[in-house]
Each structure stands twice: as structure tokens, then as C-alpha cells.
Design a protein around this motif. Structure first.
Motif, PDB file in Angstrom:
ATOM      1  N   MET A 170       0.820  -1.286  -0.092  1.00 34.90           N
ATOM      2  CA  MET A 170      -0.001  -0.069   0.087  1.00 34.90           C
ATOM      3  C   MET A 170       0.783   1.228  -0.168  1.00 34.90           C
ATOM      4  O   MET A 170       1.959   1.308   0.669  1.00 34.90           O
ATOM      5  CB  MET A 170      -0.961  -0.113   1.118  1.00 34.90           C
ATOM      6  CG  MET A 170      -1.967   1.277   1.382  1.00 34.90           C
ATOM      7  SD  MET A 170      -0.764   2.397   2.433  1.00 34.90           S
ATOM      8  CE  MET A 170      -2.420   3.130   3.361  1.00 34.90           C
ATOM      9  N   CYS A 171       0.521   2.238  -0.713  1.00 41.60           N
ATOM     10  CA  CYS A 171       1.366   3.626  -0.365  1.00 41.60           C
ATOM     11  C   CYS A 171       0.308   4.975  -0.421  1.00 41.60           C
ATOM     12  O   CYS A 171      -0.787   4.728  -1.160  1.00 41.60           O
ATOM     13  CB  CYS A 171       2.250   3.804  -1.604  1.00 41.60           C
ATOM     14  SG  CYS A 171       1.554   4.165  -3.144  1.00 41.60           S
ATOM     15  N   ILE A 172       0.582   5.915  -0.060  1.00 44.51           N
ATOM     16  CA  ILE A 172       0.038   7.180  -0.135  1.00 44.51           C
ATOM     17  C   ILE A 172       0.977   8.172  -0.833  1.00 44.51           C
ATOM     18  O   ILE A 172       2.087   8.379   0.075  1.00 44.51           O
ATOM     19  CB  ILE A 172      -0.410   7.691   1.212  1.00 44.51           C
ATOM     20  CG1 ILE A 172      -1.214   6.546   2.213  1.00 44.51           C
ATOM     21  CG2 ILE A 172      -1.231   8.883   0.990  1.00 44.51           C
ATOM     22  CD1 ILE A 172      -1.397   7.083   3.603  1.00 44.51           C
ATOM     23  N   PRO A 173       0.994   8.327  -1.998  1.00 44.60           N
ATOM     24  CA  PRO A 173       1.984   9.273  -2.702  1.00 44.60           C
ATOM     25  C   PRO A 173       2.386  10.763  -1.944  1.00 44.60           C
ATOM     26  O   PRO A 173       0.945  11.196  -1.432  1.00 44.60           O
ATOM     27  CB  PRO A 173       1.577   9.411  -4.073  1.00 44.60           C
ATOM     28  CG  PRO A 173       0.667   8.402  -4.213  1.00 44.60           C
ATOM     29  CD  PRO A 173       0.051   8.186  -3.024  1.00 44.60           C
ATOM     30  N   PRO A 174       3.389  11.307  -2.089  1.00 40.67           N
ATOM     31  CA  PRO A 174       3.385  12.715  -1.549  1.00 40.67           C
ATOM     32  C   PRO A 174       2.363  13.658  -2.258  1.00 40.67           C
ATOM     33  O   PRO A 174       2.134  13.469  -3.367  1.00 40.67           O
ATOM     34  CB  PRO A 174       4.882  13.149  -1.919  1.00 40.67           C
ATOM     35  CG  PRO A 174       5.657  11.789  -2.096  1.00 40.67           C
ATOM     36  CD  PRO A 174       4.644  10.724  -2.504  1.00 40.67           C
ATOM     37  N   VAL A 175       1.789  14.609  -1.769  1.00 40.19           N
ATOM     38  CA  VAL A 175       0.573  15.365  -2.174  1.00 40.19           C
ATOM     39  C   VAL A 175       1.078  16.276  -3.490  1.00 40.19           C
ATOM     40  O   VAL A 175       0.523  16.475  -4.378  1.00 40.19           O
ATOM     41  CB  VAL A 175       0.088  16.286  -1.290  1.00 40.19           C
ATOM     42  CG1 VAL A 175      -0.947  15.443  -0.406  1.00 40.19           C
ATOM     43  CG2 VAL A 175       1.129  17.165  -0.506  1.00 40.19           C
TER      44      VAL A 175
END
Ligand code: PLP
Length: 227
Positions: A170-175
């Protein structure tokens, strides 16, 4: 009265719109796309918004806090036993017991302590959750997730020492960065580790995520409205 009344369309229409755009993105991507499920991220929203989503057939929901989920979901699960709850926010080890009781999946396995307590709790409760290792693909100091360079050893430890059924990454990319770069990177890393699951994509970039092979997208505001 629903909090998101000012948003365009009804909740059922927004949900349908997201599903249609996922299907269109998959069609455009062809063989690169994989069967992908929609997690409706209901954090901060209550029954007024969740019930229309259930009526529209949505069954997979995401929450980022154990306490909030515990207050909202047990009653709804009695009425709809086929609901699947995904924890997508950070997990503290003292909340692991409650998390394993309530959730069907955890997307934020990111350190040995959490992997160990989740493994112990699953054994104790005789429950197998779908587990994702969160990778800090942007290597942001303030963000959770294992660093990309540490991911192979961490996944190996989870699998071999703890016998944890790791489903994927899972990832949450930098905004402020191109999400596609991070999705492509996570997909490559998952391939190298022979992990089939990819949890990536939010309201602003779920179509891109689908095109890079997401198996779960986590969509909140595009369905429920602004928080
Ligand atoms: C809140 C949240 C989402 C959904 O974000 P939206 O931009 O509202 O779609 C997805 N993933 C995680 C980890 C979140 O915390």
C-alpha cells in the motif's frame, strides 16, 4: 439530513460515477489493469451517509481510526453481515486486539512491532485478515510506512518468521508529486516480491491507480463529499 447535500448529485450517483470511471480506466489500460475493488472511505461520516452507500450495494468500507470504527460499524454489521471493513490508518499496538476483532483487512503494517502484535492477535482470535505492508514511496520523514529499501527484508520477515499472509503493498504518494510515478514504483516492487495486491489511489488519482494495476482503490471525498 445528510452533511453532503451541497455536493453534486446524490451519494448513489457519486458512487456510480466512481465505479464507472474505474471501469473506463481499466478498459483504457487493457492488460495492465487488474480486477480492482472500491473501498469507500467513510471516515468522519455517520449513518446518514453510510446507509445510502449500503443501499447502493457498496459493501467494502475504509476507516482510519479504530475507535471511530468501533463506534460506527458493529450495529451496521449486524444488519449487513457481508460488510468488509478495511483499516487504512495507522495502527497502534495497544489497539491491535480491537482492530483484529473489527476489521477484515489492515493496510498499514509498517513495523516489526505491529506485524508481531497482529500475528499474535490473529492466532489468538483464530482470524485471518487481509494484510498490506505500507511503503513510504516518497521517503517522507513525517509519513508512516517502511522505506522502499527496507521493504523486501520486512516482507520476508513477516512471511517467514511470523507466517503472516501478506496480500500486497500500500502507498500514499506525496501530495505534491506525480502519483503515477509512485504507483508504477509500488507495482514494480510488488512484482519483485511476488505480492498480488496493490492498495493505491484516492479521490484525486484512483483512475491512474487502476491503470497501474491497483487491486484496491481507497476513495472517500469523491463519494461522501468533503470532510
Ligand atoms: C482518507 C484516506 C483516503 C481517502 O481520501 P480521499 O482523498 O477522501 O479519497 C485514502 N487513503 C487513506 C490512507 C486515507 O487516510
Amino acid at each position: 439530513m445528510s452533511r453532503n447535500e451541497g455536493e453534486a448529485g446524490t451519494l448513489a450517483e457519486r458512487l456510480e460515477h466512481v465505479r464507472a470511471r474505474m471501469a473506463a480506466a481499466a478498459k483504457e489500460a487493457g492488460a495492465l489493469a487488474r480486477p480492482c475493488e472500491l473501498i469507500a472511505v467513510s471516515k468522519t461520516f455517520g449513518e446518514a451517509e453510510i446507509l445510502p452507500a449500503l443501499e447502493a450495494g457498496q459493501r467494502i468500507f475504509g476507516e482510519n481510526r479504530v475507535q471511530e470504527a468501533k463506534a460506527k460499524w458493529p450495529a451496521l454489521k449486524v444488519r449487513h453481515p457481508d460488510i468488509k471493513l478495511h483499516l487504512i490508518g495507522p495502527l497502534q499496538s495497544n489497539k491491535t486486539k480491537e482492530a483484529v476483532e473489527l476489521f477484515d483487512a489492515i493496510h498499514t503494517i509498517d513495523r516489526p512491532k505491529i506485524a508481531q502484535t497482529v500475528a499474535a492477535e490473529m492466532a489468538k482470535q483464530g482470524k485471518r485478515l487481509e494484510l498490506f505492508v505500507e511503503v513510504n514511496t516518497g521517503e517522507e520523514p513525517q509519513k508512516a510506512g517502511v522505506m522502499p529499501a527496507d521493504a523486501p527484508a520486512f516482507v520476508a520477515m513477516c512471511r517467514e518468521e511470523l507466517k503472516l499472509p501478506i496480500a500486497g503493498l500500500m502507498c500514499i504518494p506525496p501530495v505534491d508529486e506525480e502519483a503515477a510515478v509512485h504507483f508504477a514504483f509500488l507495482a514494480k516492487l510488488a512484482r519483485e516480491l511476488a505480492l498480488p495486491g496493490l492498495s493505491m489511489g484516492m479521490s484525486g488519482d484512483y483512475e491512474t491507480a487502476v491503470q497501474f494495476g491497483a487491486t484496491y482503490v481507497r476513495v472517500g471525498s469523491a463519494i461522501f463529499g468533503g470532510r
